[in-house]
Design an enzyme around this catalytic site. Structure first.
Site, mmCIF file in Angstrom:
data_model
loop_
_atom_site.group_PDB
_atom_site.id
_atom_site.type_symbol
_atom_site.label_atom_id
_atom_site.label_comp_id
_atom_site.label_asym_id
_atom_site.label_seq_id
_atom_site.Cartn_x
_atom_site.Cartn_y
_atom_site.Cartn_z
ATOM 1 N N SER A 292 0.852 -1.193 0.000
ATOM 2 C CA SER A 292 0.000 0.000 0.000
ATOM 3 C C SER A 292 0.883 1.238 0.000
ATOM 4 C CB SER A 292 -0.871 0.017 1.254
ATOM 5 O OG SER A 292 -0.090 0.372 2.383
ATOM 6 N N ASP A 293 0.338 2.355 -0.438
ATOM 7 C CA ASP A 293 1.048 3.608 -0.212
ATOM 8 C C ASP A 293 1.009 3.889 1.291
ATOM 9 O OD1 ASP A 293 2.424 5.962 -0.505
ATOM 10 O OD2 ASP A 293 1.213 6.690 -2.150
ATOM 11 N N CYS A 294 1.894 4.776 1.752
ATOM 12 C CA CYS A 294 2.098 4.833 3.190
ATOM 13 C C CYS A 294 0.892 5.412 3.924
ATOM 14 C CB CYS A 294 3.419 5.516 3.493
ATOM 15 S SG CYS A 294 4.718 4.436 2.829
ATOM 16 N N SER A 296 -2.056 4.262 3.427
ATOM 17 C CA SER A 296 -3.269 4.317 2.609
ATOM 18 C C SER A 296 -4.339 3.343 3.100
ATOM 19 C CB SER A 296 -2.961 4.130 1.119
ATOM 20 O OG SER A 296 -2.586 2.817 0.838
#
Ligand SMILES: *[C@@H]1O[C@H](CO)[C@@H](O)[C@H](O)[C@H]1NC(C)=O
Ligand SMILES: *[C@@H]1O[C@H](CO)[C@@H](O)[C@H](O)[C@H]1NC(C)=O
Length: 779
Positions: A292-294, A296
């Site tokens: 995941s993006d940080c 997210s």
């Protein structure tokens, strides 16, 4: 000593010195330490066994609680099994970067080679260069890992399409064209991950293509990336947004893909099984992990309120195909999700198998030895690496205007140069964002001082340039010097992550400074622009007193040297714009939140990028001059192409997906034999000027007319060096399925029968007629 003994002695000496050079810094093995008698003989430590066997053995030994602590970037140690903790988050967008917690500079590793920002490197249109930079970055990354200063999982590159010129992260991307971005992704990832000589299994470092997908809005006019629901058509997804990600996985064999913060059509990307499980895994066959993006996962729960309970958010992402959470969310809520039956332990195992397999491919379970164990501090910031940073910066320079051959300047005639502007002594500005600590800097004024005496004036302090009280000093400098170089543009205070622009114009009073210095100048006036995104500099383009314009992007640690080399003709510029430079009134007309690539005249929507936008530009995609001139001539290309076709495909096209005129005229790419659809085009390029230079052949195609198809699109490019007066023949290979198909409204790729036009740059067009032949494929 015999020669052989001497060689042996030198070798020992080198090894001893090598060991000394980072004593005390070297990290202990991540796992399977031969010094640990309890764990070293465990089955997962046996490097001779197949990786999947070792992975299953390790997972089989873990408790549920231990597993859950491995689902996050800051993975916990499993001490009883001799497995250390691991920080998954390292970055290496254009050099090893300390943007993530996995990289720390200092001690034996004070810096790393800082290459130009990606938008600049993309402007070189040199795929070998992109791969070479990746190779060097992974060399330095490995060396830093060995010294305990970096991880091995680098969340780079960023391959989102540069859709809107205001986006603060334009700089991180290879530009607006899907083919260009895809080529960049494949080349850089191959360079980073290493040759794949062992069946693509072994990894030098693990790259990550991000942010999947249709993510290119950070913070604009009330819209922000944590809440933004990107409304994306299937057609745009297939032929624009997903193109680089697909190439990155399928051709680049990337070890990871990162899903983004935004939603697409109402679903957060990190919780969308169609995007993750069905597309990345099932269709593209990712051999790696999805991260995941940080934060997210936290974002889709806390900010988007996608589920009512946190354990449902955890379950939704894991079920969708997420393997690793950058952020704490999954470590906190997954156990409850398992206990309540919302996700099964088998699904957790599946996620872990994806992450641990990558760690095994990196050699993290093979103890302290391995093919890269000898890399250390001496392999970072080497002269060769720093030279490559300079070469990349030179190749990325784009000459946009050069009237009366004002450039190159001559050290004999231009003995004194006025160097003016807020970026004239730029250092950190040159490395852009997602940078590290460079080996050193050469600022523009330092670079120019290698060729001429400089008179240095900032004109304004800082790119915001709110006041003009020092403009008089700049005018005096320009009046007395033999040439004036204005180094202007943007920096991270204007365009950055979480900061989109509102205007395309130069900030503050920069325009006034340029015009006043140009008016006062005795000699030629050169405008050098630093920026990631395009700038509307129509005034300078039209001002006859501004003799030349060079776009330097953010040119990296050696940027000032490269600028000077180009200005004084040591390097002949060959870069080309990887994105359209729109006029300011474009952004007045277009909402940044509109994801449509295609123009909609009924709603006065002009469309995006050179593929769909037909309005005026300041400079078009592909613009870039040289100090020499080239002629291009078509030598040979096919005039017809026979497309073998399944019987039912020709007859059975669903009439709702294609207009009646197109009926029976298109073939789905999955219904033909793509291997037989290669086309070779031979072109002669002659350098008709008096200087050696590099030329980039850009091949565009136009499909048969159809309302929703691109006006033209890039299908191939090739860059090469031609000495003055010489001629070079180039062969360009394109594949009809890959390059000449178009996506219909449902995102289905088809090859249309009829006349396809092949453009060589802005020059000649060649027609190839496609005909379906029914008899060549058997069902
Ligand atoms: C045509 O294709 C669309 C999209 O796949 C589908 O929804 C529709 O039912 C199809 N129509 C026919 C007549 O098969
Ligand atoms: C492209 O980059 C490669 C690798 O650095 C370099 O060897 C080559 O000369 C470059 N090509 C051109 C035409 O400049």
């Amino acid at each position: 000593m015999s020669q052989r003994k001497y060689a042996y002695f030198v070798l020992i000496l080198v090894l001893v010195l090598h060991a000394f050079s980072y004593s005390g810094e070297a990290r202990q093995p991540f796992a399977c330490d031969p010094a640990n008698a309890v764990t070293r003989n465990l089955r997962f430590c046996k490097a001779s066994l197949p990786i999947h066997v070792r992975v299953q053995d390790l997972i089989g030994r873990l408790t549920l609680q231990e597993k859950i602590k491995l689902l996050v970037n800051n993975a916990a140690p499993v001490e009883r099994l001799g497995v250390n903790g691991y920080e998954w988050w390292s970055e290496a967008l254009h050099g090893v970067s300390n943007t993530g917690p996995g990289v720390k500079f200092g001690g034996a590793f004070p810096g790393a080679t800082s290459f130009p920002q990606v938008i600049t490197t993309a402007a070189s249109f040199n795929a070998s260069l992109w791969e070479e930079i990746g190779r060097v970055v992974s060399e330095e990354g490995r060396a830093m890992y060995n010294g305990g200063a970096a991880g091995l999982t680098f969340w780079s590159p960023n391959v989102n399409i540069l859709r809107d010129p205001r986006w603060g992260r334009c700089q991180e991307t290879p530009g607006e064209d899907p083919h260009l971005v895809a080529r960049y992704a494949v080349s850089y990832v191959k360079g980073l991950q290493g040759g794949g000589d062992r069946g693509n299994s072994r990894l030098k470092v693990a790259a990550c293509c991000k942010h999947y997908t249709a993510y290119d809005l950070d913070d604009w006019n009330g819209f922000d990336r944590y809440h933004f629901n990107a409304k994306v058509s299937m057609q745009d997804l297939e032929d624009t947004y997903n193109v680089p990600f697909k190439a990155c996985v399928v051709e680049g064999n990337v070890a990871s893909v990162m899903c983004s913060y935004n939603q697409i059509n109402g679903k957060p990307t990190c919780a969308d099984p169609t995007l993750l499980r069905d597309t990345i895994r099932a269709q593209w066959h990712l051999n790696g992990y999805i991260v995941s993006d940080c934060d997210s996962v936290g974002v889709l729960f806390d900010q988007q309120h996608y589920t009512r309970f946190p354990e449902d958010a955890a379950a939704a992402t894991i079920k969708a195909g997420l393997d690793l959470d950058c952020g704490p969310f999954l470590a906190i809520y997954t156990e409850q999700a398992v206990r309540t039956g919302k996700v099964s332990e088998v699904e957790i195992n599946y996620a872990l198998a994806n992450t641990i397999t990558v760690q095994m491919r990196l050699g993290m379970f093979d103890g302290p030895n391995g093919p890269y164990a000898n890399l250390g501090p001496r392999d970072v910031c080497t002269p060769a690496h720093q030279q490559l940073a300079l070469q990349a910066a030179r190749e990325g320079m784009v000459l946009l205007k050069n009237i009366g051959r004002a450039l190159p300047l001559s050290p004999q005639r231009h003995r004194t140069v006025a160097v003016i502007g807020p970026n004239s002594d730029a250092t950190t500005t040159m490395i852009g964002n997602y940078a590290g600590v460079p080996c050193g800097y050469i600022s523009p004024v330092q670079g120019i001082a290698r060729y001429a005496k400089t008179v240095h004036q900032h004109g304004c302090m800082g790119v915001a340039c709110p006041e003009n009280q020092h403009f008089g000093l700049a005018e005096i400098a320009a009046r007395h010097a033999d040439a004036t170089v204005l180094v202007m543009g943007l920096d991270q205070s204007i365009e950055a992550e979480a900061k989109d622009r509102v205007s395309l114009l130069l900030p503050g009073r920069q325009q006034e400074l340029i015009s006043r210095a140009a008016m006062a100048s005795k000699g030629p006036v050169v405008l050098v622009l630093m920026s990631g995104g395009p700038i509307d500099v129509t005034f300078a383009k039209n001002d006859p007193r501004v003799s030349a314009i060079v776009w330097a992007g953010y040119p990296g640690q050696a940027g000032g040297a490269a600028i000077a080399d180009v200005l004084f003709g040591t390097a002949n510029p060959g870069g080309k714009l990887p994105m359209t430079w729109y006029p300011q009134d474009y952004v007045a007309k277009v909402s940044m939140a509109n994801m449509d690539m295609r123009a909609d005249p009924a709603r006065h929507y002009p469309g995006r990028t050179y593929r769909f936008y037909k309005g005026p530009t300041v400079f078009p995609f592909g613009a870039g001059l040289s100090y020499t001139r080239f002629n291009q001539r078509l030598v040979s290309a096919p005039v017809t192409l026979s497309v073998p076709t399944l019987q039912y495909d020709l007859e059975g096209i669903n009439s709702t997906t294609i207009s009646t005129a197109m009926k029976k005229k298109a073939v789905r790419t999955i219904h033909t034999n793509c291997d037989s659809l290669d086309l070779n085009i031979h072109i002669d390029v002659k350098n008709i000027g008096d200087l050696d230079g590099t030329h980039t052949v850009l091949i565009f195609s136009t499909p048969p007319p159809g309302a929703t198809f691109p006006e033209k699109q890039l299908v191939a490019f090739e860059k090469f060096h031609v000495v003055a007066g010489a001629q070079q023949r180039v062969m360009i290979n394109i594949n009809a399925c890959k390059h000449l198909s178009v996506a219909d409204e449902y995102g289905i790729r088809r090859i249309f029968m009829g006349e396809h036009k092949i453009h060589v740059g802005d020059g000649f067009k060649h027609s190839i007629t496609f005909q379906a032949s029914k008899d060549e494929i058997k069902v």
